[in-house]
Enzyme design. Structure first.
Site, PDB file in Angstrom:
ATOM      1  N   GLU A  91       0.818  -1.211   0.000  1.00 25.67           N
ATOM      2  CA  GLU A  91       0.000   0.000   0.000  1.00 25.67           C
ATOM      3  C   GLU A  91       0.858   1.269   0.000  1.00 25.67           C
ATOM      4  OE1 GLU A  91      -3.906  -1.550   2.440  1.00 25.67           O
ATOM      5  OE2 GLU A  91      -2.092  -1.227   3.594  1.00 25.67           O
ATOM      6  N   CYS A 104       3.274   8.537   1.017  1.00 24.63           N
ATOM      7  CA  CYS A 104       3.919   7.641   1.984  1.00 24.63           C
ATOM      8  C   CYS A 104       4.069   6.297   1.288  1.00 24.63           C
ATOM      9  CB  CYS A 104       3.033   7.527   3.223  1.00 24.63           C
ATOM     10  SG  CYS A 104       3.591   6.288   4.402  1.00 24.63           S
ATOM     11  N   CYS A 111       7.395  -7.088   6.822  1.00 20.70           N
ATOM     12  CA  CYS A 111       8.483  -6.532   7.630  1.00 20.70           C
ATOM     13  C   CYS A 111       8.890  -7.578   8.651  1.00 20.70           C
ATOM     14  CB  CYS A 111       7.985  -5.273   8.342  1.00 20.70           C
ATOM     15  SG  CYS A 111       9.246  -4.442   9.338  1.00 20.70           S
ATOM     16  N   CYS A 115       7.892  -5.092  15.584  1.00 18.95           N
ATOM     17  CA  CYS A 115       7.428  -4.117  16.586  1.00 18.95           C
ATOM     18  C   CYS A 115       6.032  -4.540  17.088  1.00 18.95           C
ATOM     19  CB  CYS A 115       7.398  -2.714  16.015  1.00 18.95           C
ATOM     20  SG  CYS A 115       9.037  -2.140  15.537  1.00 18.95           S
ATOM     21  N   CYS A 118       2.609  -2.760  15.681  1.00 13.51           N
ATOM     22  CA  CYS A 118       2.501  -2.402  14.262  1.00 13.51           C
ATOM     23  C   CYS A 118       1.853  -3.513  13.439  1.00 13.51           C
ATOM     24  CB  CYS A 118       3.897  -2.103  13.719  1.00 13.51           C
ATOM     25  SG  CYS A 118       3.912  -1.652  11.979  1.00 13.51           S
ATOM     26  N   CYS A 332      -0.866   5.749  10.454  1.00 17.37           N
ATOM     27  CA  CYS A 332       0.420   5.159  10.850  1.00 17.37           C
ATOM     28  C   CYS A 332       0.264   3.769  11.435  1.00 17.37           C
ATOM     29  CB  CYS A 332       1.084   5.999  11.928  1.00 17.37           C
ATOM     30  SG  CYS A 332       1.719   7.527  11.326  1.00 17.37           S
TER      31      CYS A 332
END
Ligand code: SAH
Length: 342
Positions: A91, A104, A111, A115, A118, A332
């Site tokens: 995205e 962005c 990933c 974290c 996230c 975010c």
């Protein structure tokens, strides 16, 4: 196997054309076509038929398919879901600010940083994005918007410094005067804080804006939230940021997502102030966006007020980041890799 021509800079292209006995100016011609969203060599009408044929035998031109486009009814933020040729999708988010259009972009499919708060890391890492695939997110959202994109943030899915070589190549391509010509300082790279790669950026004198996701000033909390912290801890991260500033003259920005009962205590604001007060560094506070699988909640108003009162009293330079695209899950930490969307 064909090679990825859009990941080549004009210098790389010149070397290629020299190797096949073509004149150097072909590099500029081809680079311009690619950065003008050409998707086939047959569109490159200022090249001979024979050269177009040769290029299409040796190279492919990356071009993602737009699988989905969602526009926020609240603030006009647009989220795109792109699919690459191998079926993977990621995205990007387009946001309108006073200073212009900002995109962005994602830097990896998934990933592996893990974290705890996230969404992007939930399925692990699938693969790195090529420089061309990062560039495509700008090229094709700009074409869709019909308006120049002036700012880019590497804050979508993935950890940019875990895909170092491709991200550095991407920066070279996106800032090139023959291409999009985006100002180096108009590109922000956000990292969870991979110290040796921050040092590498300092060594290469990369003057883009470096944003470090801090999220806690103490090792106990930061290690709980971010596995990367267990390598050198907060102290080593701050030293790397100081070395980066000394080498490049560019101060690091810190990101801090406020999580209720985790990193929103006044003693943590005091610790932050010990580090950042009057340092010239900027602190970006974000209210945690809830990711249902993650079990954390944004901090409440009372603790937010107490926290920011400490920051103010101690002279920390901070802002609260606006939340954009909340109704389309574009905020975010909410971007995630979509598998099997084909
Ligand atoms: N991997 C990079 C860039 C991607 S994330 C990094 O870690 O910086 C972009 C920003 O969103 C980071 O600051 C990240 O910590 C933050 N973020 C992740 N999940 C979030 C959430 N649920 N709420 C608010 N911010 C979040």
């Amino acid at each position: 196997m064909k090679s990825d021509i859009k990941s080549l800079s004009p210098t790389d292209l010149e070397a290629y054309f020299a190797s096949i006995g073509e004149r150097p100016f072909r590099a500029e011609q081809v680079f311009r076509w690619l950065h003008d969203c050409a998707t086939a060599f047959s569109e490159m009408t200022n090249l001979s038929e024979a050269l177009r044929q040769r290029l299409s035998d040796e190279f492919y031109i990356s071009a993602p398919e737009m699988l989905q486009k969602q526009a926020s009814k609240i603030d006009g933020t647009v989220k795109y879901l792109w699919r690459f040729d191998d079926g993977n999708s990621i995205e990007s988010v387009l946001m309108e600010y006073e200073h212009g259009l900002t995109v962005c972009i994602s830097t990896q499919v998934g990933c592996r940083m893990g974290c705890a708060f996230c969404a992007s890391t939930i399925g692990g890492l699938e693969r790195n994005l090529a420089a061309s695939e990062m560039l495509d997110q700008i090229l094709f959202s700009q074409r869709d918007a019909g308006k120049r994109i002036s700012n880019v943030v590497l804050m979508g899915i993935g950890e940019p410094l875990d895909n170092f070589e491709n991200v550095m190549k991407f920066l070279e391509l996106a800032t090139h005067p023959l291409g999009l010509n985006i100002g180096t300082r108009h590109i922000s790279l956000s990292t969870c804080g991979i110290v040796e790669k921050i040092d590498k950026m300092a060594e290469l004198d990369i003057k883009s804006t470096l944003a470090v996701s801090l999220h806690a000033p103490d090792d106990e909390t930061r290690s709980r939230l971010m596995p990367i912290n267990s390598s050198g801890g907060v102290a080593e991260l701050f030293s790397a940021c100081e070395r980066y500033f000394a080498a490049t003259g560019r101060r690091v920005t810190y990101e801090y997502a406020m999580i209720g009962g985790v990193n929103d205590y006044s003693w943590q604001a005091e610790l932050l102030a010990d580090r950042l007060a009057h340092s010239g560094s900027h602190l970006n506070l974000i209210l945690l966006n809830e990711v249902p699988e993650r079990g954390f909640a944004p901090c409440g108003k009372a603790s937010f007020d107490a926290f920011t009162r400490v920051l103010k009293d101690r002279g920390v330079n901070y802002t609260l980041r606006r939340r954009l695209g909340g109704d389309i899950d574009a905020a975010c930490g909410q971007l995630r890799q979509r598998k099997g969307m084909a």
